[in-house]
Enzyme design. Structure first.
Site: not given
Ligand code: PEP
Ligand code: MG
Length: 575
Positions: A195, A436, A460, A507
């Site tokens: 993140h 995910e 994820d 996403c």
């Molecule tokens: C992901 O896991 O791809 C996602 C978009 O969520 P995050 O990166 O916030 O875990």
């Molecule tokens: Mg995620």
């Protein structure tokens, strides 16, 4: 002397500026260079602080209150022992002399090194002793603050670009940097889809993680070139290299400006396939950048960022205002708000418990289901804001039918409570799930039956399918979106959702990787959500693509399992 460091570029572009070294923002300590003639004085200041803390402990030990538990004395003894260890009582002095830095900084650097060592200890009791080290260091810092130190000269040119150099930054730290102006930041640890890296990308400045020794080797104010595209840092460059990079930076920035002209162009392929390009945001203020880059919706609002960097929790009113602000700014375009994905690497400040394996622990919806009261506050705020635009509610980390049902029951409770108050909300608000967790991808039918839309979180999905901790740079090289298992999962999930007529988006960071755009189009993806900075590049690729010409190669990729062959096929797709 000029030298080069290599890491993992997480956000492209070139920055040239002066290094500014920080510790983790939470315990930030100023760092400045002490001129050689002041070094003995600075060392003496450090020694005096150690003596003062030692005296404090002696005093405490001599006056243990009557009836105090036995642990109290043991606790003071332990802290005295930590203080007297050469690692704290002597080593910082060597750092002051070697690095010509202020005493506070030397103590902090040494603390970070010690805490790192503790973190690797298997025995959990001993591992937890790192908290004691931090407490002793805090006492030393406090003692130092009472002794006047060397005062650094005022900062030079206020227009000077600064490159932030840190060992590690949490997502919460990085989000704080959004408010300050840095030209780039580079860290010693971190993975591509951590993140921290994701938020760095949203700042739209070149950044690099996993440099290993940057903070040790780079000195405050040194001139640094950061090539975020190649993952290279050049420290103290010679004039020829510097001017070459100044020219490269100019060309890169001009290219970006050029692409921004695509803002109002529709994302339609050469064979007439329409594609939705949405933006991922962390905070309501990010909407501006999304619109500037031509986003036609918000595909992922990571609402948990509203919960970070504070000691209290945002109440219903504050959350409602934040969601409404985004929806209003998007003027009727869809806004997908993900319920908070806390846990793992995003902990609130009241979170005391550090699980042994946070990514597999009480994270996201699991946490919400164990604390329904806190979750209901968010659900009410989201539903209330749905009246002001097109909100879609996205649930992270769902893995099973029972979690879907429990979530739906809580949403029904939130709706009922609003009905009781007579508060209006959009009754048709769509509820969707992130895909995910591999279990969700493999048992997709129940998700297709019970939910209104899906969004694939490849960050994820890759982490859990390939079993690589996305925050751990030691396994960052194993992150592989082209792994046959990932390609199969993606093609299967997108294909099944399209067949069932359930809207599906992607996403994760893969959506913004322009080298994968055509592959995802070939799998049938028609909705991409990414950080705003990537939107123009991806749009440019889409408008130059004929999807009918991709199918054969994409099918070959699904049958291939040799990494080199896969790369060759991907290159063919992108020709
Ligand atoms: C992901 O896991 O791809 C996602 C978009 O969520 P995050 O990166 O916030 O875990
Ligand atoms: Mg995620």
């Amino acid at each position: 002397m000029s030298f080069t460091l290599h890491g993992i570029g997480v956000s492209g572009g070139i920055a040239i500026g002066h290094a500014h070294l920080v510790s983790n923002a939470r315990t930030e300590v100023n760092h400045y260079v002490v001129p050689p003639h002041q070094v003995p004085e600075e060392s003496a200041r450090f020694d005096a602080a150690i003596r003062a803390v030692r005296a404090e402990f002696d005093e405490l030990r001599a006056h243990v209150p009557e009836g105090a538990p036995a642990e109290f004395t043991a606790f003071i003894d332990l802290h005295r022992m930590i203080l007297n260890d050469t690692m704290l009582a002597v080593e910082p002095r060597r750092i002051i002399e070697r690095e010509q830095c202020n005493a506070e900084w030397a103590v902090k650097v040494q603390m970070d090194a010690l805490v790192d060592q503790f973190d690797t200890i298997e025995d959990s009791y001993l591992r937890e002793r790192s908290a004691d080290v931090v407490q002793v260091v805090e006492r030393i810092l406090k003692a130092l603050s009472g002794t006047p130190g060397y005062v650094p000269p005022p900062d030079g040119d206020p227009d000077q670009e600064l490159i932030l150099v840190a060992r590690d930054l949490s997502p919460a730290d990085v989000v704080q940097f959004k408010q300050r102006d840095f030209a780039s930041f580079i860290t010693d640890v971190g993975g591509v889809t951590s993140h921290t890296a994701i938020v760095a990308r949203s700042l739209n400045i070149p950044s690099i993680v996993a440099l290993h020794h940057a903070r040790e080797l780079i000195r405050e104010r040194e001139i640094v070139i950061v090539d975020g595209t190649l993952g290279v840092v050049i420290v103290d460059p010679d004039p020829r290299v510097l001017s070459e990079y100044q020219e490269r930076r100019r060309r890169f920035d001009a290219g970006r400006q050029q692409l921004k002209r695509l803002r109002d162009t529709r994302a339609v392929t050469l064979d007439g396939v329409e594609v939705e390009l949405h933006a991922n945001i962390e905070l309501p203020e990010d909407v501006e950048q999304a619109l500037e880059n031509g986003a036609t919706g918000i595909g992922l609002f990571r609402s948990e960022f509203l919960f970070l960097n504070r000691s209290d929790l945002p109440d219903e009113e504050e959350q409602f205002e934040a969601y409404r602000k985004v929806v209003r700014a998007m003027r009727g375009m869809p806004v997908t708000i993900r319920t908070y994905d806390l846990g793992a690497d995003k902990q609130t400040e009241d979170e005391q418990r550090l699980p042994t394996n946070p990514a597999l622990g009480l994270r996201a919806i699991r946490l919400c289901l164990t604390e329904p009261q806190r979750f209901l506050i968010q659900l009410r705020a989201l539903l209330r804001a749905s009246r002001y635009g097109k909100i879609k509610i996205l649930i992270p980390m769902l893995a099973s039918a029972s979690e879907i049902e429990q979530t739906q029951q809580l949403i029904a409770r939130a709706r009922a409570s609003l009905d009781d108050d007579g508060t209006p909300y959009d009754r048709d608000v769509m509820i969707g799930s992130m895909i995910e967790v591999p279990a969700a991808a493999l048992a997709l039918d129940v998700f297709l039956r019970k939910l209104d839309f899906l969004s694939i979180g490849t960050n994820d999905l890759i982490q859990y399918t390939l079993a690589i901790d996305r925050t751990d740079e030691a396994v960052a090289h194993l992150y592989d979106p082209l792994h046959p298992a990932i390609l199969k999962l993606l093609s299967m999930v997108i294909g099944s959702a399209n067949k069932a007529g359930i809207p599906i988006a992607l996403c994760g960071e893969m959506a913004g990787d322009v080298t994968l755009t055509r592959l995802l189009l070939a799998f049938g993806l028609r909705n991409f959500s990414m950080h705003s900075a990537h939107l123009p590049d991806v749009k440019q690729c889409i408008i130059n693509t004929d999807t009918s010409k991709l199918i054969r190669t994409a099918r070959q990729m699904l049958r291939a399992d040799d990494p080199m062959k896969l790369l060759g096929l991907l290159a063919r797709l992108n020709r």
